[in-house]
Scaffold this motif. Structure first.
Motif, PDB file in Angstrom:
ATOM      1  N   LEU A   1      -2.091   3.714   0.270  1.00 46.23           N
ATOM      2  CA  LEU A   1      -3.244   3.622  -0.457  1.00 46.23           C
ATOM      3  C   LEU A   1      -4.497   3.483   0.234  1.00 46.23           C
ATOM      4  O   LEU A   1      -5.470   3.298  -0.277  1.00 46.23           O
ATOM      5  N   LYS A   2      -4.304   3.579   1.517  1.00 43.59           N
ATOM      6  CA  LYS A   2      -5.279   3.390   2.374  1.00 43.59           C
ATOM      7  C   LYS A   2      -6.163   4.718   2.572  1.00 43.59           C
ATOM      8  O   LYS A   2      -7.383   4.847   2.961  1.00 43.59           O
ATOM      9  N   HIS A   3      -5.388   5.651   2.055  1.00 43.96           N
ATOM     10  CA  HIS A   3      -6.158   7.099   2.025  1.00 43.96           C
ATOM     11  C   HIS A   3      -6.911   7.122   0.676  1.00 43.96           C
ATOM     12  O   HIS A   3      -6.883   6.702  -0.054  1.00 43.96           O
ATOM     13  N   GLU A   4      -8.327   7.825   1.074  1.00 45.18           N
ATOM     14  CA  GLU A   4      -9.461   7.624   0.033  1.00 45.18           C
ATOM     15  C   GLU A   4      -9.015   8.600  -1.279  1.00 45.18           C
ATOM     16  O   GLU A   4      -8.667   9.983  -0.944  1.00 45.18           O
ATOM     17  N   PRO A   5      -8.971   8.152  -2.483  1.00 43.65           N
ATOM     18  CA  PRO A   5      -8.592   9.099  -3.508  1.00 43.65           C
ATOM     19  C   PRO A   5      -9.613   9.799  -3.890  1.00 43.65           C
ATOM     20  O   PRO A   5     -10.925   9.790  -3.417  1.00 43.65           O
ATOM     21  N   LEU A   6      -9.532  11.052  -4.705  1.00 38.59           N
ATOM     22  CA  LEU A   6     -10.481  11.975  -5.204  1.00 38.59           C
ATOM     23  C   LEU A   6     -11.168  11.195  -6.209  1.00 38.59           C
ATOM     24  O   LEU A   6     -12.535  11.333  -6.496  1.00 38.59           O
ATOM     25  N   PHE A   7     -10.716  10.438  -7.075  1.00 40.22           N
ATOM     26  CA  PHE A   7     -11.258   9.677  -8.060  1.00 40.22           C
ATOM     27  C   PHE A   7     -10.570   8.191  -8.237  1.00 40.22           C
ATOM     28  O   PHE A   7      -9.397   8.147  -8.112  1.00 40.22           O
ATOM     29  N   SER A   8     -11.357   7.381  -8.380  1.00 32.41           N
ATOM     30  CA  SER A   8     -10.844   5.981  -8.549  1.00 32.41           C
ATOM     31  C   SER A   8     -11.557   5.070  -9.636  1.00 32.41           C
ATOM     32  O   SER A   8     -12.909   5.416  -9.697  1.00 32.41           O
TER      33      SER A   8
ATOM     34  N   ASN B 267       0.605  -1.188  -0.080  1.00 29.44           N
ATOM     35  CA  ASN B 267      -0.218   0.239  -0.110  1.00 29.44           C
ATOM     36  C   ASN B 267       0.856   1.352  -0.039  1.00 29.44           C
ATOM     37  O   ASN B 267       0.499   2.269  -0.169  1.00 29.44           O
ATOM     38  N   LYS B 268       2.245   1.265   0.237  1.00 27.23           N
ATOM     39  CA  LYS B 268       2.908   2.128   0.178  1.00 27.23           C
ATOM     40  C   LYS B 268       3.364   2.928  -1.185  1.00 27.23           C
ATOM     41  O   LYS B 268       3.527   2.032  -2.211  1.00 27.23           O
ATOM     42  N   ILE B 269       2.967   4.280  -1.450  1.00 26.26           N
ATOM     43  CA  ILE B 269       3.476   4.971  -2.524  1.00 26.26           C
ATOM     44  C   ILE B 269       4.763   5.691  -2.079  1.00 26.26           C
ATOM     45  O   ILE B 269       4.961   6.468  -1.155  1.00 26.26           O
TER      46      ILE B 269
ATOM     47  N   GLN C 163      -1.227   4.103 -10.359  1.00 25.00           N
ATOM     48  CA  GLN C 163      -1.774   2.905 -11.205  1.00 25.00           C
ATOM     49  C   GLN C 163      -1.357   1.669  -9.754  1.00 25.00           C
ATOM     50  O   GLN C 163      -0.441   1.638  -9.322  1.00 25.00           O
ATOM     51  N   HIS C 164      -2.669   0.933  -9.269  1.00 29.91           N
ATOM     52  CA  HIS C 164      -2.254   0.144  -8.402  1.00 29.91           C
ATOM     53  C   HIS C 164      -3.019  -1.157  -9.062  1.00 29.91           C
ATOM     54  O   HIS C 164      -4.133  -1.097  -8.850  1.00 29.91           O
ATOM     55  N   LYS C 165      -2.300  -2.345  -9.271  1.00 34.00           N
ATOM     56  CA  LYS C 165      -2.911  -3.348  -9.921  1.00 34.00           C
ATOM     57  C   LYS C 165      -3.837  -2.951 -11.080  1.00 34.00           C
ATOM     58  O   LYS C 165      -3.215  -2.246 -12.200  1.00 34.00           O
ATOM     59  N   ASP C 166      -4.845  -3.147 -11.058  1.00 36.14           N
ATOM     60  CA  ASP C 166      -5.931  -2.841 -11.972  1.00 36.14           C
ATOM     61  C   ASP C 166      -6.650  -1.712 -12.037  1.00 36.14           C
ATOM     62  O   ASP C 166      -7.585  -1.383 -12.344  1.00 36.14           O
ATOM     63  N   ASN C 167      -6.035  -0.719 -11.048  1.00 32.17           N
ATOM     64  CA  ASN C 167      -6.965   0.626 -10.610  1.00 32.17           C
ATOM     65  C   ASN C 167      -6.208   1.705 -11.168  1.00 32.17           C
ATOM     66  O   ASN C 167      -4.899   1.860 -10.782  1.00 32.17           O
ATOM     67  N   ILE C 168      -6.759   2.690 -11.198  1.00 33.59           N
ATOM     68  CA  ILE C 168      -6.250   4.284 -11.445  1.00 33.59           C
ATOM     69  C   ILE C 168      -6.746   5.063 -10.322  1.00 33.59           C
ATOM     70  O   ILE C 168      -7.992   4.976 -10.163  1.00 33.59           O
ATOM     71  N   LEU C 169      -5.910   5.785  -9.578  1.00 33.69           N
ATOM     72  CA  LEU C 169      -6.342   6.543  -8.319  1.00 33.69           C
ATOM     73  C   LEU C 169      -5.870   7.893  -8.543  1.00 33.69           C
ATOM     74  O   LEU C 169      -4.759   8.251  -8.903  1.00 33.69           O
ATOM     75  N   LEU C 170      -6.722   8.981  -8.335  1.00 30.39           N
ATOM     76  CA  LEU C 170      -6.367  10.120  -8.307  1.00 30.39           C
ATOM     77  C   LEU C 170      -6.229  11.034  -7.060  1.00 30.39           C
ATOM     78  O   LEU C 170      -7.068  10.698  -6.238  1.00 30.39           O
ATOM     79  N   TYR C 171      -5.116  11.666  -6.766  1.00 32.22           N
ATOM     80  CA  TYR C 171      -5.051  12.311  -5.423  1.00 32.22           C
ATOM     81  C   TYR C 171      -4.541  13.949  -5.732  1.00 32.22           C
ATOM     82  O   TYR C 171      -3.916  14.079  -6.387  1.00 32.22           O
TER      83      TYR C 171
END
Length: 127
Positions: free
Chosen positions: A102-109, A56-58, A81-89
């Protein structure tokens, strides 16, 4: 090809009505990877690209953290990009990302195979 290069290629091929420039900067450490200029509305955003293959570490350099802290009131984002997901912060969440990853809630996923590029564009422009 490095994983971040693949993420850049995917964004460049799918994000419409914009001009994307990859920033290769050795003089000012911490500057994000991409500058994106949108046509309508006219707006620039900066994007830091990250790929997390396990855990989960960035990983951010101290310079990247500093840049995002200094520019947290501006349209500066991290796309992960984490596995098969795109997350925006947004940049204002950089300390949470460093602490919680990655435990932090993204703006968009969104899942990569169902990526909603118009929605992604909307979040970049209007948040």
């Amino acid at each position: 090809m490095k994983p971040e290069a693949n993420l850049y290629k995917r964004i460049k091929e799918n994000l419409e009505n914009c001009t994307i420039t990859k920033i290769e900067n050795r003089g000012e450490l911490g500057v994000p990877d991409l500058i994106v200029g949108f046509n309508n509305p006219c707006r620039f955003v900066l994007i830091e690209l990250k790929v997390v293959s396990s855990g989960n570490k960035i990983r951010f350099s101290p310079h990247q953290i500093s840049f995002q802290m200094r520019h947290k009131k501006y349209p500066v984002y991290t796309v992960v990009q984490h596995k098969d997901n795109i997350l925006l912060y947004k940049a204002d969440s950089i300390l949470y990302l460093v602490d919680k990853g990655l435990k932090h809630e993204p703006l968009f996923s969104c899942e990569l195979n169902r990526m909603q590029w118009q929605m992604f564009r909307h979040y970049l422009i209007y948040n």
